[in-house]
Scaffold this motif. Structure first.
Motif, PDB file in Angstrom:
ATOM      1  N   ALA A  64       3.646  17.527 -14.671  1.00  6.05           N
ATOM      2  CA  ALA A  64       2.942  16.270 -14.909  1.00  6.05           C
ATOM      3  C   ALA A  64       1.442  16.482 -14.727  1.00  6.05           C
ATOM      4  O   ALA A  64       1.010  17.472 -14.135  1.00  6.05           O
ATOM      5  N   ASN A  65       0.659  15.545 -15.253  1.00  2.00           N
ATOM      6  CA  ASN A  65      -0.779  15.596 -15.008  1.00  2.00           C
ATOM      7  C   ASN A  65      -1.263  14.185 -14.659  1.00  2.00           C
ATOM      8  O   ASN A  65      -0.565  13.202 -14.923  1.00  2.00           O
ATOM      9  N   PRO A  66      -2.431  14.076 -14.031  1.00  2.00           N
ATOM     10  CA  PRO A  66      -2.907  12.770 -13.586  1.00  2.00           C
ATOM     11  C   PRO A  66      -3.020  11.733 -14.705  1.00  2.00           C
ATOM     12  O   PRO A  66      -2.770  10.544 -14.481  1.00  2.00           O
ATOM     13  N   GLU A  67      -3.384  12.163 -15.905  1.00  2.00           N
ATOM     14  CA  GLU A  67      -3.527  11.212 -17.008  1.00  2.00           C
ATOM     15  C   GLU A  67      -2.179  10.628 -17.409  1.00  2.00           C
ATOM     16  O   GLU A  67      -2.090   9.444 -17.743  1.00  2.00           O
ATOM     17  N   GLN A  68      -1.129  11.435 -17.368  1.00  2.00           N
ATOM     18  CA  GLN A  68       0.216  10.911 -17.650  1.00  2.00           C
ATOM     19  C   GLN A  68       0.601   9.860 -16.626  1.00  2.00           C
ATOM     20  O   GLN A  68       1.158   8.809 -16.978  1.00  2.00           O
ATOM     21  N   LEU A  69       0.332  10.138 -15.376  1.00  2.00           N
ATOM     22  CA  LEU A  69       0.681   9.195 -14.311  1.00  2.00           C
ATOM     23  C   LEU A  69      -0.127   7.906 -14.434  1.00  2.00           C
ATOM     24  O   LEU A  69       0.401   6.806 -14.278  1.00  2.00           O
ATOM     25  N   GLY A 103      -4.617  20.999  -6.952  1.00  2.00           N
ATOM     26  CA  GLY A 103      -4.922  19.677  -7.505  1.00  2.00           C
ATOM     27  C   GLY A 103      -4.176  19.469  -8.809  1.00  2.00           C
ATOM     28  O   GLY A 103      -3.002  19.123  -8.806  1.00  2.00           O
ATOM     29  N   ARG A 104      -4.825  19.723  -9.924  1.00  2.00           N
ATOM     30  CA  ARG A 104      -4.170  19.610 -11.230  1.00  2.00           C
ATOM     31  C   ARG A 104      -3.143  20.719 -11.422  1.00  2.00           C
ATOM     32  O   ARG A 104      -2.344  20.661 -12.346  1.00  2.00           O
ATOM     33  N   ASP A 105      -3.172  21.713 -10.585  1.00  2.00           N
ATOM     34  CA  ASP A 105      -2.232  22.834 -10.672  1.00  2.00           C
ATOM     35  C   ASP A 105      -1.615  23.038  -9.290  1.00  2.00           C
ATOM     36  O   ASP A 105      -1.893  24.008  -8.596  1.00  2.00           O
ATOM     37  N   GLY A 106      -0.804  22.069  -8.895  1.00  2.00           N
ATOM     38  CA  GLY A 106      -0.219  22.098  -7.562  1.00  2.00           C
ATOM     39  C   GLY A 106       0.982  21.178  -7.477  1.00  2.00           C
ATOM     40  O   GLY A 106       1.793  21.103  -8.400  1.00  2.00           O
ATOM     41  N   GLN A 107       1.082  20.458  -6.393  1.00  2.00           N
ATOM     42  CA  GLN A 107       2.185  19.544  -6.128  1.00  2.00           C
ATOM     43  C   GLN A 107       1.610  18.223  -5.650  1.00  2.00           C
ATOM     44  O   GLN A 107       0.620  18.209  -4.926  1.00  2.00           O
ATOM     45  N   ALA A 108       2.229  17.116  -6.064  1.00  2.00           N
ATOM     46  CA  ALA A 108       1.789  15.801  -5.599  1.00  2.00           C
ATOM     47  C   ALA A 108       3.018  14.960  -5.301  1.00  2.00           C
ATOM     48  O   ALA A 108       4.001  14.994  -6.040  1.00  2.00           O
ATOM     49  N   LYS A 109       2.948  14.222  -4.193  1.00  2.00           N
ATOM     50  CA  LYS A 109       4.077  13.347  -3.865  1.00  2.00           C
ATOM     51  C   LYS A 109       3.607  12.149  -3.078  1.00  2.00           C
ATOM     52  O   LYS A 109       2.583  12.173  -2.402  1.00  2.00           O
ATOM     53  N   THR A 110       4.401  11.085  -3.201  1.00  2.00           N
ATOM     54  CA  THR A 110       4.119   9.872  -2.451  1.00  2.00           C
ATOM     55  C   THR A 110       4.723   9.984  -1.061  1.00  2.00           C
ATOM     56  O   THR A 110       5.692  10.718  -0.846  1.00  2.00           O
ATOM     57  N   GLU A 111       4.162   9.221  -0.140  1.00  2.00           N
ATOM     58  CA  GLU A 111       4.615   9.268   1.250  1.00  2.00           C
ATOM     59  C   GLU A 111       6.078   8.864   1.401  1.00  2.00           C
ATOM     60  O   GLU A 111       6.763   9.340   2.300  1.00  2.00           O
ATOM     61  N   ASP A 112       6.571   8.001   0.506  1.00  2.00           N
ATOM     62  CA  ASP A 112       7.955   7.548   0.598  1.00  2.00           C
ATOM     63  C   ASP A 112       8.929   8.467  -0.147  1.00  2.00           C
ATOM     64  O   ASP A 112      10.131   8.241  -0.134  1.00  2.00           O
ATOM     65  N   GLY A 113       8.404   9.510  -0.812  1.00  2.00           N
ATOM     66  CA  GLY A 113       9.251  10.471  -1.514  1.00  2.00           C
ATOM     67  C   GLY A 113       9.748  10.004  -2.876  1.00  2.00           C
ATOM     68  O   GLY A 113      10.476  10.734  -3.549  1.00  2.00           O
ATOM     69  N   SER A 142       0.846  -1.175   0.000  1.00  2.00           N
ATOM     70  CA  SER A 142       0.000   0.000   0.000  1.00  2.00           C
ATOM     71  C   SER A 142       0.887   1.233   0.000  1.00  2.00           C
ATOM     72  O   SER A 142       1.938   1.250   0.654  1.00  2.00           O
ATOM     73  N   ILE A 143       0.502   2.248  -0.734  1.00  2.00           N
ATOM     74  CA  ILE A 143       1.242   3.510  -0.786  1.00  2.00           C
ATOM     75  C   ILE A 143       0.217   4.634  -0.816  1.00  2.00           C
ATOM     76  O   ILE A 143      -0.872   4.463  -1.363  1.00  2.00           O
ATOM     77  N   SER A 144       0.548   5.740  -0.216  1.00  2.00           N
ATOM     78  CA  SER A 144      -0.352   6.886  -0.304  1.00  2.00           C
ATOM     79  C   SER A 144       0.385   8.059  -0.940  1.00  2.00           C
ATOM     80  O   SER A 144       1.605   8.169  -0.854  1.00  2.00           O
ATOM     81  N   ALA A 145      -0.386   8.890  -1.605  1.00  2.00           N
ATOM     82  CA  ALA A 145       0.137  10.099  -2.231  1.00  2.00           C
ATOM     83  C   ALA A 145      -0.765  11.251  -1.820  1.00  2.00           C
ATOM     84  O   ALA A 145      -1.967  11.068  -1.619  1.00  2.00           O
ATOM     85  N   THR A 146      -0.182  12.416  -1.713  1.00  2.00           N
ATOM     86  CA  THR A 146      -0.929  13.607  -1.306  1.00  2.00           C
ATOM     87  C   THR A 146      -0.723  14.702  -2.328  1.00  2.00           C
ATOM     88  O   THR A 146       0.399  14.930  -2.781  1.00  2.00           O
ATOM     89  N   ALA A 147      -1.824  15.353  -2.690  1.00  2.00           N
ATOM     90  CA  ALA A 147      -1.774  16.504  -3.593  1.00  2.00           C
ATOM     91  C   ALA A 147      -2.049  17.766  -2.778  1.00  2.00           C
ATOM     92  O   ALA A 147      -2.893  17.764  -1.881  1.00  2.00           O
ATOM     93  N   HIS A 148      -1.324  18.816  -3.091  1.00  2.00           N
ATOM     94  CA  HIS A 148      -1.484  20.115  -2.430  1.00  2.00           C
ATOM     95  C   HIS A 148      -1.696  21.175  -3.500  1.00  2.00           C
ATOM     96  O   HIS A 148      -1.336  20.985  -4.662  1.00  2.00           O
TER      97      HIS A 148
END
Length: 141
Positions: free
Chosen positions: A46-51, A17-27, A8-14
């Motif tokens: 990056a954008n969510p569709e690319q990911l 949303g689509r115009d911000g920063q997103a990272k996984t808990e493990d960096g 399990s992994i979590s990611a947080t967007a700040h």
């Protein structure tokens, strides 16, 4: 749904949303997110569709390799999977996704290749989530 979660992994967007920063808990992933130019953004990030496309392509290739291993079939080293993800408005409200998976299995006979692609689609958790559903639990923290 899975019978046992093995990773399990979590990611947080700040930000926006689509115009911000997103990272996984493990960096391992820490990205500037920007809407694509086609959606009125700068495209400078990056954008969510690319990911989603990247994750789906990698997962599908791994699923095919898993399925092929069970069938004792060798997958070519230069095998590849391309996932194309599109986004657009739905008729009712909000947005919807479209996904196209293109598989290259050079040197493999067509019948075997078709079986491997179909088996990979059955095994792949991304395919399973999109075709059979996934448990999603939104909650306020």
């Amino acid at each position: 749904m899975p019978t046992k979660i093995v990773y399990s992994i979590s990611a947080t967007a700040h930000g926006g949303g689509r115009d911000g920063q997103a990272k996984t808990e493990d960096g391992a992933i820490d990205l500037k997110m920007r809407p694509p130019k086609e959606m009125g953004g700068s495209g400078d990030g990056a954008n969510p569709e690319q990911l989603f496309a990247t994750g789906y392509a990698a997962c599908f290739l791994g699923a095919m390799r898993h399925y092929a291993g069970q069938k004792k079939v060798e997958i070519p080293d230069d095998a590849s999977v391309t996932a194309e993800v599109g986004i657009g408005p739905r008729e009712d409200t909000g947005f919807g996704l479209s996904v196209s998976i293109k598989v290259s299995l050079p040197g493999m006979d067509r019948a075997t290749a078709e079986d491997i692609v179909a088996g990979g689609h059955e095994v792949c958790p991304y395919s399973n989530a999109l075709t059979k559903g996934v448990s999603v639990t939104p909650e306020l923290a």
